[in-house]
Design a protein around this motif. Sequence first.
Motif, PDB file in Angstrom:
ATOM      1  N   LEU A  94      -4.243  53.510 -13.106  1.00  0.00           N
ATOM      2  CA  LEU A  94      -5.335  53.289 -12.155  1.00  0.00           C
ATOM      3  C   LEU A  94      -4.869  53.236 -10.705  1.00  0.00           C
ATOM      4  O   LEU A  94      -5.701  53.084  -9.805  1.00  0.00           O
ATOM      5  CB  LEU A  94      -6.054  51.982 -12.516  1.00  0.00           C
ATOM      6  CG  LEU A  94      -6.787  51.978 -13.864  1.00  0.00           C
ATOM      7  CD1 LEU A  94      -7.213  50.569 -14.231  1.00  0.00           C
ATOM      8  CD2 LEU A  94      -7.988  52.918 -13.842  1.00  0.00           C
ATOM      9  N   GLY A  95      -3.575  53.317 -10.472  1.00  0.00           N
ATOM     10  CA  GLY A  95      -3.057  53.269  -9.110  1.00  0.00           C
ATOM     11  C   GLY A  95      -3.134  51.893  -8.479  1.00  0.00           C
ATOM     12  O   GLY A  95      -3.366  51.758  -7.275  1.00  0.00           O
ATOM     13  N   ILE A  96      -2.903  50.851  -9.270  1.00  0.00           N
ATOM     14  CA  ILE A  96      -2.972  49.468  -8.809  1.00  0.00           C
ATOM     15  C   ILE A  96      -1.567  48.876  -8.813  1.00  0.00           C
ATOM     16  O   ILE A  96      -0.810  49.054  -9.774  1.00  0.00           O
ATOM     17  CB  ILE A  96      -3.887  48.630  -9.722  1.00  0.00           C
ATOM     18  CG1 ILE A  96      -5.310  49.199  -9.710  1.00  0.00           C
ATOM     19  CG2 ILE A  96      -3.891  47.158  -9.312  1.00  0.00           C
ATOM     20  CD1 ILE A  96      -6.239  48.555 -10.745  1.00  0.00           C
ATOM     21  N   ALA A  97      -1.211  48.155  -7.758  1.00  0.00           N
ATOM     22  CA  ALA A  97       0.088  47.479  -7.717  1.00  0.00           C
ATOM     23  C   ALA A  97       0.076  46.300  -8.678  1.00  0.00           C
ATOM     24  O   ALA A  97      -0.858  45.498  -8.683  1.00  0.00           O
ATOM     25  CB  ALA A  97       0.384  46.995  -6.304  1.00  0.00           C
ATOM     26  N   ALA A  98       1.128  46.191  -9.499  1.00  0.00           N
ATOM     27  CA  ALA A  98       1.189  45.122 -10.500  1.00  0.00           C
ATOM     28  C   ALA A  98       2.486  44.346 -10.366  1.00  0.00           C
ATOM     29  O   ALA A  98       3.571  44.939 -10.258  1.00  0.00           O
ATOM     30  CB  ALA A  98       1.080  45.699 -11.906  1.00  0.00           C
ATOM     31  N   THR A  99       2.376  43.024 -10.360  1.00  0.00           N
ATOM     32  CA  THR A  99       3.529  42.131 -10.372  1.00  0.00           C
ATOM     33  C   THR A  99       3.462  41.297 -11.637  1.00  0.00           C
ATOM     34  O   THR A  99       2.427  40.698 -11.940  1.00  0.00           O
ATOM     35  CB  THR A  99       3.515  41.200  -9.141  1.00  0.00           C
ATOM     36  OG1 THR A  99       3.503  41.992  -7.953  1.00  0.00           O
ATOM     37  CG2 THR A  99       4.751  40.295  -9.143  1.00  0.00           C
ATOM     38  N   GLY A 118       6.585  50.944 -13.606  1.00  0.00           N
ATOM     39  CA  GLY A 118       6.360  50.814 -12.175  1.00  0.00           C
ATOM     40  C   GLY A 118       5.961  49.445 -11.685  1.00  0.00           C
ATOM     41  O   GLY A 118       5.674  49.270 -10.494  1.00  0.00           O
ATOM     42  N   ALA A 119       5.950  48.448 -12.559  1.00  0.00           N
ATOM     43  CA  ALA A 119       5.569  47.101 -12.132  1.00  0.00           C
ATOM     44  C   ALA A 119       6.758  46.372 -11.518  1.00  0.00           C
ATOM     45  O   ALA A 119       7.918  46.608 -11.891  1.00  0.00           O
ATOM     46  CB  ALA A 119       5.046  46.299 -13.312  1.00  0.00           C
ATOM     47  N   GLU A 120       6.463  45.484 -10.587  1.00  0.00           N
ATOM     48  CA  GLU A 120       7.478  44.582 -10.048  1.00  0.00           C
ATOM     49  C   GLU A 120       7.610  43.402 -11.005  1.00  0.00           C
ATOM     50  O   GLU A 120       6.611  42.810 -11.419  1.00  0.00           O
ATOM     51  CB  GLU A 120       7.065  44.067  -8.670  1.00  0.00           C
ATOM     52  CG  GLU A 120       8.023  43.038  -8.087  1.00  0.00           C
ATOM     53  CD  GLU A 120       7.495  42.374  -6.835  1.00  0.00           C
ATOM     54  OE1 GLU A 120       8.170  41.449  -6.336  1.00  0.00           O
ATOM     55  OE2 GLU A 120       6.398  42.754  -6.364  1.00  0.00           O
ATOM     56  N   VAL A 121       8.836  43.052 -11.369  1.00  0.00           N
ATOM     57  CA  VAL A 121       9.087  41.935 -12.275  1.00  0.00           C
ATOM     58  C   VAL A 121       9.662  40.766 -11.486  1.00  0.00           C
ATOM     59  O   VAL A 121      10.647  40.922 -10.755  1.00  0.00           O
ATOM     60  CB  VAL A 121      10.050  42.332 -13.403  1.00  0.00           C
ATOM     61  CG1 VAL A 121      10.442  41.115 -14.237  1.00  0.00           C
ATOM     62  CG2 VAL A 121       9.412  43.400 -14.297  1.00  0.00           C
ATOM     63  N   VAL A 122       9.039  39.596 -11.618  1.00  0.00           N
ATOM     64  CA  VAL A 122       9.530  38.357 -11.022  1.00  0.00           C
ATOM     65  C   VAL A 122       9.951  37.451 -12.176  1.00  0.00           C
ATOM     66  O   VAL A 122       9.124  37.092 -13.019  1.00  0.00           O
ATOM     67  CB  VAL A 122       8.455  37.670 -10.158  1.00  0.00           C
ATOM     68  CG1 VAL A 122       8.954  36.318  -9.658  1.00  0.00           C
ATOM     69  CG2 VAL A 122       8.062  38.563  -8.986  1.00  0.00           C
TER      70      VAL A 122
END
Length: 326
Positions: A94-99, A118-122
Amino acid sequence: MTTPPAPRAPTREGIADAMRKIAEILPPTPLLRVEIGDSVLWAKAESLQPIGAFKLRGAWHRLTALSEEERARGVVAVSSGNHAQGVAWAAKRLGIAATIVMPNDAPEVKLAGTRALGAEVVLYDRPGGELRDDVAARLCAERGAVLVHAYGDPWVIEGQGTAGIEIAAQMTALAGGPPTRIVTPCGGGGLASGLSLACPDAEIVIAEPKGWDDFARSLAAGEIVPVGPNPPPTACDALQTLATYPINFAVLKDRASPGLSVSEAEVRTAQRFAFSRLQLVLEPGGAVALAAVLAGKVATDGRTAIMLSGGNVDPAAYARVIASLD
């Protein structure tokens, strides 16, 4: 623990809407005929989803329900790996930034899979560190992002319930009628809640790892009871939730049968059964419902369904299990 807001209750109508959306992008997962002793049962192979688990159902329904303004702000989720990959998969499409907030002891295969999407992992420290929901709340506040909770969210519950819609249609065609009973793994209760709403005439039997059976104890007590202090180690990383949320308990308190728990050895037996008899790879948490049935802890009939909820395994640990070395 911070309880996320529940803007509305999940509904069967919401599950139908989720099913419409999911059917546009994914085929139904297989429903496999399984013979265990003298019984014929039906196993829903959610381990064959594109991310290896049922979690993308709820993630897709939740993210597609966001407004354009919400999508632009991005999403934050908390997960040991399967919900993480479901949210990452939906967000990428969907072209959404995910953390994604993940424990530092999450299986490497799940960490790698989440990052690859492509998600950022914290990372956070699971034993004794900051509470994961507090980490997520802080990130949402800092970034203006939308929280996509793994189980305490009405859209997520509805999305998970689409598995029940598929089971009912498949069993009507193959077994002469919809399920009379569904045995399902349970962590926070998102999947069990969705199945309960999707299949209102089916008995819902939840299975949890021993020592992490807080939902069973909550059902027995009539109120939410958290996991006790110093719970035992478990290979079922996907089911290590400290407590369910009110939205899930409200759905299941009058619907689910008294819960049951399975041992680590019973889980390994189920993993080996799935490998040798069904040609399926199941992660420990994805095998607990099958473990309960194999251990004779659940009454079965010809219209009992078993949820095989995930298959994201650590290769080395899985090899030891299959070789009967662990």
